[in-house]
Structures are given as structure tokens and as C-alpha cells.
Design an enzyme around this catalytic site. Structure first.
Site, PDB file in Angstrom:
ATOM      1  N   ASP A 150       0.821  -1.204   0.000  1.00  0.00           N
ATOM      2  CA  ASP A 150       0.000   0.000   0.000  1.00  0.00           C
ATOM      3  C   ASP A 150       0.857   1.256   0.000  1.00  0.00           C
ATOM      4  OD1 ASP A 150      -2.342  -1.433  -0.021  1.00  0.00           O
ATOM      5  OD2 ASP A 150      -2.603  -1.391   2.158  1.00  0.00           O
ATOM      6  N   TYR A 194       6.336 -10.021   7.475  1.00  0.00           N
ATOM      7  CA  TYR A 194       6.195  -8.579   7.626  1.00  0.00           C
ATOM      8  C   TYR A 194       6.648  -8.156   9.014  1.00  0.00           C
ATOM      9  CZ  TYR A 194       3.394  -7.888   3.372  1.00  0.00           C
ATOM     10  OH  TYR A 194       2.964  -7.803   2.070  1.00  0.00           O
TER      11      TYR A 194
END
Length: 251
Positions: A52, A109
Site C-alpha cells: 500500500d 512482515y
């Protein structure tokens, strides 16, 4: 025609994510244009997944097909040509059927959280500005709870195209650094849903501050329903940390 993998990293602050978007600058566009200019060819580069706006990548893989020869010192020339916030580490040949997205079997992540304002990590971590500090024990318990489940509909953005909510998590934990007043959330899975990590971090902070109970989280996971107070953590703290492939070519 040969297929090549690119290993790169980028600071996502000034980009609207990896993927090309009309009228917006992206990492994919910057890389394609820079490589195309040096090679004198139009390239289409396929990434290992979306990130994003404002999200970073410590390790990212992409692939492209090319039939020509690379000029001398191509990697050095490419890094000189690219913006300062994108770095290409290596380019290597793989089999024609290896895909940067579909051959990945594990992704990791990190989410970086700072409880102390630090101008030197602006855009690189989320500064938690509120007076009430979250309880690290509760945050850890909320993170570990997710390892008991396989479906994660409560942590998927509504505008998704996922065909299944199943994700096989193998790590979900916070590491706290009290002396530095910061914390890092680590999560590893075979795949992730759209917005999943930031929604999980938001949930952990909610549990840590008492705004969300563990019972509410358990109920949402059992029912696969939205949390009453679903919050997505800001993008600047999120990093794609690493990817593993079935081919082993990434090592």
C-alpha cells in the site's frame, strides 16, 4: 527469451505502493522506466505482491522477461539512475515458469512502533502519541491468539478480491525494546489478505489499551466477523521483511 528475478528494497514514503496506478508514482513504474531507459527496451515487471501507499520493503522480488544482453556494470548504472529510495541488490536468471508472486511460499512482515517521538525515524515507524500506553502483555497475548486460527476475515479490507480467507500463520509476536521505547511486530504466513497486518496491529493496540477485549477478538475469529472497533494502523510502520521461494533461487 529469458526470465530474470530482481531483488530490491524501497522506502515507500513517496510512492503509491508497488503497483502502477494512473497519474500516481509507484515503485513498479520507477523501476520499469529506469531499466527500460538503460536497456533501450520496454519492460513489464511483475512484483511478488502489492504494498500500500507509504509501506516499505526490506526485501522484495519481481520478475521480467528479456532477450537481450545486459550492458557492462548494469546493476551499478541502474542504482545510480533509480531514485535514492529504491535499491536493487541483484538480478539473476531463473526458469521461465518461475513467478515472483505465485512461487512464493512464505512472506514475513514487520511493523515498527515507537513510543518516543524521534525525528530521525519519521516515516519509518509509527509514533504512538497517546498518553495511555498499551500493555505489552496484552498485546502479546492478542498476537499469539491468532496462531490458533486459519481464517482471517476480521482482518481483511472490504475492497478485496481474495477467494479464500485462509492463511497459515507460523509467527505472530511482538518484540519489545523498553530502553528504546519501541516495539516491533513480526508476522509470517504463506499469504496475507489485503490490509491484514495493519488491521492486526490496530487490534493489538486496542487490546493493549483495553478498548477491545480478548473475548471480542475470540468471538470475531470464531464467527469470522468484523471487530466492533476495527482500526488499521498507519502505513509508515509496515515493512515487507522477507520472502521465500520453492525454487531456492532467492538464497
Amino acid at each position: 527469451m529469458k526470465r530474470y528475478f530482481i531483488e530490491l528494497a524501497y522506502k515507500g514514503t513517496h510512492y503509491f505502493g508497488w503497483q502502477r496506478q494512473p497519474g500516481k508514482i509507484s515503485v513498479q513504474q520507477s523501476l520499469e522506466e529506469s531499466m527500460g531507459t538503460i536497456l533501450g527496451a520496454e519492460l513489464e515487471i511483475t512484483g511478488c505482491g502489492r504494498t500500500d501507499t507509504g509501506v516499505h520493503a526490506k526485501q522484495y522480488f519481481a520478475h521480467f522477461d528479456y532477450e537481450g544482453e545486459f550492458p557492462a556494470e548494469f546493476l551499478r548504472r541502474l542504482n545510480k539512475f533509480l531514485p535514492k529510495d529504491i535499491a536493487v541488490f541483484r538480478i539473476f536468471e531463473v526458469q521461465l515458469d518461475v513467478h515472483a508472486r505465485f512461487n512464493a511460499y512464505q512472506r514475513s512482515y514487520e511493523y515498527h512502533l515507537s513510543f518516543r517521538k524521534d525525528p530521525f525515524v519519521e516515516h519509518l515507524a509509527y509514533f504512538y502519541p497517546y498518553t495511555q500506553q498499551p500493555d505489552p502483555v496484552l498485546m502479546q497475548a492478542a498476537a499469539e491468539l491468532l496462531l490458533q486460527y486459519q481464517e482471517f476475515a476480521p482482518f481483511c479490507k472490504s475492497n478485496h478480491d481474495a477467494k479464500t480467507m485462509i492463511c497459515n500463520l507460523t509467527r505472530s509476536e511482538w518484540v519489545f525494546y523498553p530502553e528504546e521505547q519501541r516495539a516491533v511486530f513480526h508476522i509470517t504466513s504463506n499469504r496475507f489478505l489485503r490490509g491484514m497486518v495493519r488491521l492486526i496491529v490496530g487490534m493489538c493496540l486496542g487490546v493493549g489499551t483495553g478498548q477491545i477485549s480478548m473475548e471480542e477478538v475470540k468471538a470475531a475469529m470464531e464467527e469470522q466477523s468484523r471487530l466492533r472497533k476495527a482500526t488499521s494502523a498507519p502505513p509508515e510502520g509496515l515493512y515487507l521483511g522477507g520472502i521465500l521461494y520453492k525454487t531456492g533461487d532467492e538464497n
